[in-house]
Design an enzyme around this catalytic site. Structure first.
Site, PDB file in Angstrom:
ATOM      1  N   GLU A 126      30.722 -19.997 -19.463  1.00  0.00           N
ATOM      2  CA  GLU A 126      29.589 -20.008 -20.395  1.00  0.00           C
ATOM      3  C   GLU A 126      28.716 -18.825 -20.012  1.00  0.00           C
ATOM      4  O   GLU A 126      27.866 -18.910 -19.137  1.00  0.00           O
ATOM      5  CB  GLU A 126      28.821 -21.339 -20.275  1.00  0.00           C
ATOM      6  CG  GLU A 126      27.781 -21.544 -21.379  1.00  0.00           C
ATOM      7  CD  GLU A 126      26.479 -20.802 -21.145  1.00  0.00           C
ATOM      8  OE1 GLU A 126      26.345 -19.658 -21.647  1.00  0.00           O
ATOM      9  OE2 GLU A 126      25.607 -21.343 -20.467  1.00  0.00           O
ATOM     10  N   GLU A 139      20.880 -10.726 -20.899  1.00  0.00           N
ATOM     11  CA  GLU A 139      21.101 -11.380 -19.603  1.00  0.00           C
ATOM     12  C   GLU A 139      22.455 -12.102 -19.551  1.00  0.00           C
ATOM     13  O   GLU A 139      22.620 -13.086 -18.831  1.00  0.00           O
ATOM     14  CB  GLU A 139      19.974 -12.362 -19.275  1.00  0.00           C
ATOM     15  CG  GLU A 139      18.657 -11.678 -18.951  1.00  0.00           C
ATOM     16  CD  GLU A 139      17.625 -12.620 -18.364  1.00  0.00           C
ATOM     17  OE1 GLU A 139      17.746 -13.848 -18.558  1.00  0.00           O
ATOM     18  OE2 GLU A 139      16.701 -12.130 -17.676  1.00  0.00           O
TER      19      GLU A 139
END
Length: 255
Positions: free
Chosen positions: A44, A53
């Protein structure tokens, strides 16, 4: 270092999986796996606007160094979408606020406020245009260099008469290697996710009519000093036969 791995070890042990599950702690680029290749990579890695990010570089490192030929990646596809929205009240609150701050003129800060995308939940009824697929990532083939991209978009207005105060972006994620391919969306038409949507306010308001188009380019690249931050540029032009409503512009955003 995080103590979550300690809890993970306890969970593995309590479920009798110690002989089947190995846990490693450290950065993917620094740890040494106890085997030369893996059959599956599951991660993930997604961030706001998909790439803010994000840990996709690390997934690509694992793919290039450890994934066996014919191995699987979950998820394996990601697509960024865009749409135009009417959001006059919130734009006035966020951007117009600087015109009069308790009687003082703070307009020099308006430009700064415009360059900061807002991550928030957008109601689908605020969408003035149809969604447009802008940029798709295939995790089996994409390179780190290709994550800096420029892609065109065409947003078709679907309401008879309205205004566009901002453009929004979201992403869909696909697991195509499952027995039954599945996906989820982070768009305004779907159930809430913590990724929400990313709102890019425009400097001017676009007055639009049904079937007109807003065309342009979305560009994104890692910030030179902070690689997990993004430098985003959106150029746009309203395609209309009404010369009084013609508009175009370009804005740079920092995420």
């Amino acid at each position: 270092m995080s103590t979550i791995i300690d809890k993970a070890r306890e969970i593995v042990e309590r479920n009798g999986m110690t002989s089947k599950i190995s846990l490693l702690q450290g950065k993917m680029e620094e740890v040494k796996l106890p085997f030369p290749k893996v059959d599956i990579i599951l991660s993930e890695w997604m961030g706001y606007f998909l790439l803010y990010e994000s840990m996709l570089d690390t997934v690509l490192y694992a793919r290039d160094n450890y994934l066996t030929t014919g191995g699987l990646i979950f998820p394996d596809k990601a697509t960024i979408f865009m749409a135009g929205i009417e959001d006059g009240d919130y734009k006035d609150e966020k951007i117009g606020f600087w015109d009069n701050v308790y009687g003082f003129d703070y307009t020099p800060l308006k430009e700064t406020a415009l360059t900061e995308p807002l991550v928030d939940t957008v109601e689908v009824k605020a969408c003035v245009t149809d969604p447009a697929r802008v940029f798709t990532i295939d995790l089996y083939t994409v390179t780190a260099a290709e994550l800096a991209f420029q892609a065109p978009f065409v947003l078709k207005v679907r309401k008879p008469q309205d205004f566009i105060h901002a453009l929004i972006a979201w992403f869909d994620i696909e697991f195509t290697a499952c027995h039954k391919p599945i996906y989820f969306s982070t768009g305004p038409h779907s159930k809430y996710t913590h990724w929400k949507q990313t709102v890019f306010y425009l400097r001017e308001v676009l007055t639009v009519e049904e079937n007109e188009e807003v065309t342009g380019y979305l560009s994104s690249k890692p910030n030179e000093k902070k690689k997990r931050d993004l430098d985003i540029t959106i150029s746009y032009q309203l395609q209309t036969d009404d010369s009084s409503r013609m508009a175009e512009g370009e804005l740079d955003y920092k995420m």
